[in-house]
Enzyme design. Structure first.
Site, short mmCIF file in Angstrom:
data_model
loop_
_atom_site.label_atom_id
_atom_site.label_comp_id
_atom_site.label_asym_id
_atom_site.label_seq_id
_atom_site.Cartn_x
_atom_site.Cartn_y
_atom_site.Cartn_z
N ARG A 192 -7.63 -0.36 -6.57
CA ARG A 192 -7.84 0.75 -5.62
C ARG A 192 -8.04 2.04 -6.43
O ARG A 192 -7.27 2.32 -7.35
CB ARG A 192 -6.64 0.90 -4.67
CG ARG A 192 -6.45 -0.32 -3.77
CD ARG A 192 -5.52 -0.04 -2.61
NE ARG A 192 -6.15 0.75 -1.57
CZ ARG A 192 -5.47 1.30 -0.55
NH1 ARG A 192 -4.17 1.15 -0.47
NH2 ARG A 192 -6.11 2.00 0.36
N GLN A 225 -1.77 2.32 10.01
CA GLN A 225 -0.50 2.43 9.27
C GLN A 225 0.55 3.18 10.10
O GLN A 225 1.75 2.97 9.93
CB GLN A 225 -0.71 3.16 7.94
CG GLN A 225 -1.48 2.39 6.89
CD GLN A 225 -2.97 2.66 6.96
OE1 GLN A 225 -3.51 3.01 8.01
NE2 GLN A 225 -3.65 2.48 5.85
N ARG A 260 0.87 -1.18 0.00
CA ARG A 260 0.00 0.00 0.00
C ARG A 260 0.90 1.23 0.00
O ARG A 260 2.11 1.12 0.10
CB ARG A 260 -1.04 -0.02 1.13
CG ARG A 260 -0.66 -0.64 2.41
CD ARG A 260 0.49 0.01 3.13
NE ARG A 260 0.25 1.43 3.34
CZ ARG A 260 1.19 2.32 3.57
NH1 ARG A 260 2.47 1.97 3.61
NH2 ARG A 260 0.90 3.58 3.76
N GLY A 261 0.24 2.40 -0.10
CA GLY A 261 1.03 3.64 -0.23
C GLY A 261 1.12 3.98 -1.71
O GLY A 261 1.44 3.10 -2.53
N ALA A 262 0.83 5.23 -2.04
CA ALA A 262 0.65 5.59 -3.45
C ALA A 262 1.84 5.23 -4.37
O ALA A 262 1.66 4.52 -5.38
CB ALA A 262 0.30 7.08 -3.54
N ASP A 302 -1.94 10.88 -1.84
CA ASP A 302 -2.37 9.87 -2.82
C ASP A 302 -2.74 10.52 -4.15
O ASP A 302 -2.71 9.88 -5.20
CB ASP A 302 -3.56 9.08 -2.27
CG ASP A 302 -3.08 8.15 -1.18
OD1 ASP A 302 -2.93 8.60 -0.05
OD2 ASP A 302 -2.79 6.98 -1.50
N ASN A 354 -5.36 12.43 0.86
CA ASN A 354 -4.44 11.56 1.60
C ASN A 354 -5.24 10.77 2.64
O ASN A 354 -6.47 10.92 2.73
CB ASN A 354 -3.33 12.40 2.26
CG ASN A 354 -2.20 11.53 2.79
OD1 ASN A 354 -1.71 10.65 2.08
ND2 ASN A 354 -1.79 11.75 4.02
N LYS A 355 -4.56 9.95 3.38
CA LYS A 355 -5.20 9.06 4.37
C LYS A 355 -6.24 9.79 5.22
O LYS A 355 -6.01 10.91 5.65
CB LYS A 355 -4.10 8.45 5.23
CG LYS A 355 -4.54 7.51 6.33
CD LYS A 355 -5.46 6.39 5.86
CE LYS A 355 -4.90 5.58 4.72
NZ LYS A 355 -5.95 4.79 4.03
O1 MRU Z 1 -4.51 3.08 2.38
P1 MRU Z 1 -3.04 3.31 2.23
O2 MRU Z 1 -2.24 2.74 3.35
O3 MRU Z 1 -2.52 2.90 0.87
O4 MRU Z 1 -2.90 4.89 2.32
C1 MRU Z 1 -1.62 5.45 2.20
C2 MRU Z 1 -1.59 6.91 2.40
O5 MRU Z 1 -2.60 7.57 2.51
C3 MRU Z 1 -0.25 7.55 2.36
O6 MRU Z 1 -0.18 8.60 3.26
C4 MRU Z 1 -0.03 8.08 0.94
O7 MRU Z 1 -0.17 7.04 0.01
C5 MRU Z 1 1.27 8.71 0.77
S1 MRU Z 1 2.51 7.51 0.55
C6 MRU Z 1 3.99 8.14 0.21
#
Ligand code: MRU
Length: 370
Positions: A110, A219, A67-69, A260, A270-271
């Site tokens: 996603r 996370q 996970r993570g963009a 994201d 973002n999250k």
């Molecule tokens: O649902 P996730 O864990 O994929 O969400 C991730 C985030 O929101 C991060 O903060 C975002 O992707 C930035 S990653 C460098």
């Protein structure tokens, strides 16, 4: 397929030495396999999985093994490289159509992070370009692997550039808050927001980090606290509900998060919870920064066009296997939120820092890219 952890740890150590980066390697291509850390197992065990089928990569993205963009962007690209290897078509048309199908399956996993479609489109367009230049199917297969590996290496060097660009934003003895995980584990290595933190520390400044827990799936506590501790960076964990308390009591000098998706207007997706943290930072005159590569920008969409992923109720009604809410309760569980540009002090990219007014400043960063 699980691999012996020791052999992959050894590979990882060699790779870290090679890249001179002191952070985990989250995803990589090795011997026609995609190797990734299984983030669902963290922080209890550091396990690696290996995939040879793009459907498995799609499933890994969907189930948050990765996970993570930026990490899902590169995983999407690696998924396309696997799809190329899996294709048994001998004609260019059949091969391209196999890639298109894989792109659609990987895309469906996603919806919010734009890096995923960026990674998929980049690979697909690259294959089309090779085909137009007369390359054969087997030549394109080889080229796609090289291209995806290059995208993974670029991710690390871009993160390092962002780190350098952000180093002046924080002072010696600052405590920096971060939300969710925008670190090595959200990228190929090093991280975006945590990359800036790593670079600030490496510049000789003594800094501390406050990581929010980031409910519902934590996370912050599972991943950010894990990777900062792994790297010997001073980190304190807080429940999400203590953001106001820590800011009001002078315990936070600045905030940095990842993204994201960022729109041309500077709206940041973002999250979930990022908006609350940014609002609270504004209330206490604490600078709030976002760090993200240019591949996270979506210059076409308006705020209302962006799909916010809605996730399952069980993430909220329990923690792990333990139920923490009554059966049958209604749940609202959005995975992301939007932070308005007025709340953001600057957006750090590999091409420099965008400052308000964002539309103008973001445009300049993209012009510098050409
Ligand atoms: O649902 P996730 O864990 O994929 O969400 C991730 C985030 O929101 C991060 O903060 C975002 O992707 C930035 S990653 C460098």
């Amino acid at each position: 397929m699980q691999h012996g952890i020791n052999s992959w740890l050894q590979i990882r150590e060699n790779k870290l030495e090679e890249l001179k980066t002191h952070s985990l390697i989250t995803v990589e291509w090795k011997e026609n396999k995609v190797i990734m850390i299984d983030q669902t197992k963290l922080p209890n065990s550091l396990e690696y999985v290996a995939y040879t089928n793009y459907n498995d990569v799609a499933n890994a993205i969907k189930t948050l093994v990765i996970r993570g963009a930026p990490a899902i962007g590169v995983s999407g690209a690696f998924g396309m490289a696997l799809a190329a290897l899996q294709s048994s078509s001998e004609t260019i048309d059949g091969f391209i159509s196999d890639l298109k199908k894989a792109k659609e399956i990987l895309f469906e996993t996603r919806p919010t992070a734009i890096n995923l479609s960026w990674g998929l489109e980049e690979m697909y367009d690259y294959a089309l370009g090779c085909a137009q230049q007369g390359a054969t199917v087997s030549e394109i297969k080889k080229d796609l692997i090289i291209h995806a590996k290059q995208m993974a290496e670029d991710d690390i060097s871009i993160n390092k550039k962002m780190g350098k660009n952000g180093v002046e934003l924080f002072q010696n003895n600052d405590t920096i808050m971060t939300h969710c995980n925008a670190g090595a584990l959200a990228t190929v290595a090093y991280g975006t927001a945590l990359g800036v933190i790593r670079a600030t520390k490496d510049s000789g400044k003594n800094i501390k980090v406050i990581a929010t827990e980031t409910r519902p799936i934590q996370q912050g506590s599972r991943l950010t606290a894990f990777e900062l501790k792994h790297d010997g960076i001073d980190v304190s964990l807080i429940p999400d509900t203590a953001v106001g308390y820590t800011m009001a009591n002078g315990l936070v000098n600045g905030v940095i998060v990842g993204a994201d998706r960022i729109l041309r207007t500077g709206h940041v997706f973002n999250k979930i919870g990022t908006y609350q943290v940014a609002t609270m930072a504004k209330q206490h005159n604490i600078p709030f920064y976002v760090a993200a590569p240019l591949s996270t920008f979506d210059l076409k969409s308006n705020p209302e066009d962006v799909i916010i992923e809605q996730r399952k109720a069980s993430e909220v009604t329990g923690i792990g296997d333990k139920k923490t809410a009554p059966d049958g309760i209604n749940v609202i569980n959005p995975a992301f939120d939007m932070t308005q540009p007025e709340l953001i002090s600057g957006i750090i990219t590999e091409n420099g820092i965008a400052k308000p007014p964002y539309e103008e400043s973001i445009k300049k960063l993209f012009e510098a890219k050409k």
